[in-house]
Design an enzyme around this catalytic site. Structure first.
Site, PDB file in Angstrom:
ATOM      1  N   ASP A 237      -1.214  16.573  -0.607  1.00  0.00           N
ATOM      2  CA  ASP A 237      -1.304  15.882  -1.811  1.00  0.00           C
ATOM      3  C   ASP A 237      -0.515  15.947  -3.491  1.00  0.00           C
ATOM      4  O   ASP A 237       0.309  17.445  -3.086  1.00  0.00           O
ATOM      5  CB  ASP A 237      -3.043  15.506  -2.378  1.00  0.00           C
ATOM      6  CG  ASP A 237      -3.140  14.704  -3.514  1.00  0.00           C
ATOM      7  OD1 ASP A 237      -4.121  13.952  -3.318  1.00  0.00           O
ATOM      8  OD2 ASP A 237      -2.686  15.053  -4.538  1.00  0.00           O
TER       9      ASP A 237
ATOM     10  N   CYS B 148       0.845  -1.362   0.303  1.00  0.00           N
ATOM     11  CA  CYS B 148      -0.313   0.006   0.120  1.00  0.00           C
ATOM     12  C   CYS B 148       0.938   0.901   0.001  1.00  0.00           C
ATOM     13  O   CYS B 148       2.098   1.722   0.698  1.00  0.00           O
ATOM     14  CB  CYS B 148      -1.050  -0.096   1.426  1.00  0.00           C
ATOM     15  SG  CYS B 148      -1.701   1.265   1.666  1.00  0.00           S
TER      16      CYS B 148
ATOM     17  N   HIS C  77      -8.561   7.706   3.378  1.00  0.00           N
ATOM     18  CA  HIS C  77      -8.270   9.035   3.412  1.00  0.00           C
ATOM     19  C   HIS C  77      -8.612  10.184   3.534  1.00  0.00           C
ATOM     20  O   HIS C  77     -10.255  10.099   2.492  1.00  0.00           O
ATOM     21  CB  HIS C  77      -6.784   8.858   2.723  1.00  0.00           C
ATOM     22  CG  HIS C  77      -7.456   8.776   1.557  1.00  0.00           C
ATOM     23  ND1 HIS C  77      -7.502   7.751   0.701  1.00  0.00           N
ATOM     24  CD2 HIS C  77      -7.666  10.048  -0.255  1.00  0.00           C
ATOM     25  CE1 HIS C  77      -8.000   7.650  -0.904  1.00  0.00           C
ATOM     26  NE2 HIS C  77      -8.143   8.931  -0.778  1.00  0.00           N
TER      27      HIS C  77
ATOM     28  N   ASN D  56     -13.480   9.741  -0.643  1.00  0.00           N
ATOM     29  CA  ASN D  56     -13.814   8.654  -2.114  1.00  0.00           C
ATOM     30  C   ASN D  56     -13.335   7.055  -1.825  1.00  0.00           C
ATOM     31  O   ASN D  56     -13.028   6.849  -1.147  1.00  0.00           O
ATOM     32  CB  ASN D  56     -12.695   8.622  -3.215  1.00  0.00           C
ATOM     33  CG  ASN D  56     -12.656  10.008  -3.954  1.00  0.00           C
ATOM     34  OD1 ASN D  56     -14.295  10.781  -4.107  1.00  0.00           O
ATOM     35  ND2 ASN D  56     -11.597  11.191  -4.352  1.00  0.00           N
TER      36      ASN D  56
HETATM   37  P1  5GP Z   1      -8.652   8.821  -4.387  1.00  0.00           P
HETATM   38  O1  5GP Z   1      -8.739   8.833  -5.445  1.00  0.00           O
HETATM   39  O2  5GP Z   1      -7.583   7.326  -4.175  1.00  0.00           O
HETATM   40  O3  5GP Z   1      -9.606   9.920  -3.729  1.00  0.00           O
HETATM   41  O4  5GP Z   1      -7.369  10.095  -4.090  1.00  0.00           O
HETATM   42  C1  5GP Z   1      -5.622   9.311  -3.878  1.00  0.00           C
HETATM   43  C2  5GP Z   1      -4.775  11.028  -3.716  1.00  0.00           C
HETATM   44  O5  5GP Z   1      -3.457  10.472  -3.745  1.00  0.00           O
HETATM   45  C3  5GP Z   1      -4.929  11.494  -4.937  1.00  0.00           C
HETATM   46  O6  5GP Z   1      -5.206  12.809  -4.793  1.00  0.00           O
HETATM   47  C4  5GP Z   1      -3.442  11.392  -5.333  1.00  0.00           C
HETATM   48  O7  5GP Z   1      -2.785  12.439  -5.973  1.00  0.00           O
HETATM   49  C5  5GP Z   1      -2.821  11.575  -4.168  1.00  0.00           C
HETATM   50  N1  5GP Z   1      -1.152  10.500  -4.038  1.00  0.00           N
HETATM   51  C6  5GP Z   1      -1.213   9.019  -4.536  1.00  0.00           C
HETATM   52  N2  5GP Z   1       0.138   8.485  -4.345  1.00  0.00           N
HETATM   53  C7  5GP Z   1       0.737   9.620  -3.612  1.00  0.00           C
HETATM   54  C8  5GP Z   1       1.877   9.770  -3.646  1.00  0.00           C
HETATM   55  O8  5GP Z   1       2.923   9.279  -3.515  1.00  0.00           O
HETATM   56  N3  5GP Z   1       1.779  10.701  -2.600  1.00  0.00           N
HETATM   57  C9  5GP Z   1       1.231  11.907  -2.293  1.00  0.00           C
HETATM   58  N4  5GP Z   1       1.420  12.908  -1.662  1.00  0.00           N
HETATM   59  N5  5GP Z   1      -0.316  12.155  -2.352  1.00  0.00           N
HETATM   60  C10 5GP Z   1      -0.777  10.950  -3.533  1.00  0.00           C
HETATM   61 ZN    ZN Z   2      -2.171   1.560   3.981  1.00  0.00          ZN
END
Ligand code: 5GP
Ligand code: ZN
Length: 120
Positions: free
Chosen positions: A34, A8, A107, A94
């Site tokens: 983010d 993860c 998150h 989400n």
């Molecule tokens: P989801 O679409 O699952 O609600 O959002 C996942 C969020 O995690 C996205 O807004 C994406 O930009 C962020 N994200 C994904 N990988 C990373 C990472 O390695 N570092 C950071 N800081 N944010 C991440």
């Molecule tokens: Zn995790």
């Protein structure tokens, strides 16, 4: 009890194996910026323990979830959101494929700051 999933990406961030720009940390909660922000302020608030989504929370997580909610306004204002009511912020979690979840570690997105935003 703390739980981690080695595949993860957010567990790797908690473990320090992937760098992040941290905004807040305590024993149970990590907040970081983010990587692809939708708004001038875009934080991700996560439990350090691997909970997959809001579809997976249990009564044992009640206090943790409450603590996350209670942090939000303070985090928002400290990181550049204007105060309520003219400012404020948006919380999004989400959940599942149709909910648009890409990272399967619970998150909360906290988005705010002066309009216009990049998205949303
Ligand atoms: P989801 O679409 O699952 O609600 O959002 C996942 C969020 O995690 C996205 O807004 C994406 O930009 C962020 N994200 C994904 N990988 C990373 C990472 O390695 N570092 C950071 N800081 N944010 C991440
Ligand atoms: Zn995790």
């Amino acid at each position: 009890m703390s739980h981690s999933d080695p595949s993860c990406i957010f567990c790797k961030i908690v473990a320090g194996q992937i760098p992040s720009r941290k905004a807040y940390e305590d024993e149970e909660i990590l907040v970081f910026h983010d990587i692809n922000p939708w708004a001038p302020v875009h934080l991700l608030i996560i439990p350090k323990t691997h909970i997959v989504s809001l579809a997976h929370v249990q009564p044992e997580h009640q206090a943790l979830l409450g603590r996350m909610m209670l942090l939000m306004n303070k985090l928002a204002v400290e990181h550049g959101c204007n105060p309520y009511p003219d400012g404020g912020f948006r919380i999004v979690s989400n959940t599942g494929r149709e909910g648009g979840q890409e990272v399967h570690h619970l998150h909360f997105h906290l988005m705010g700051g002066p309009r216009p935003w990049a998205r949303g």
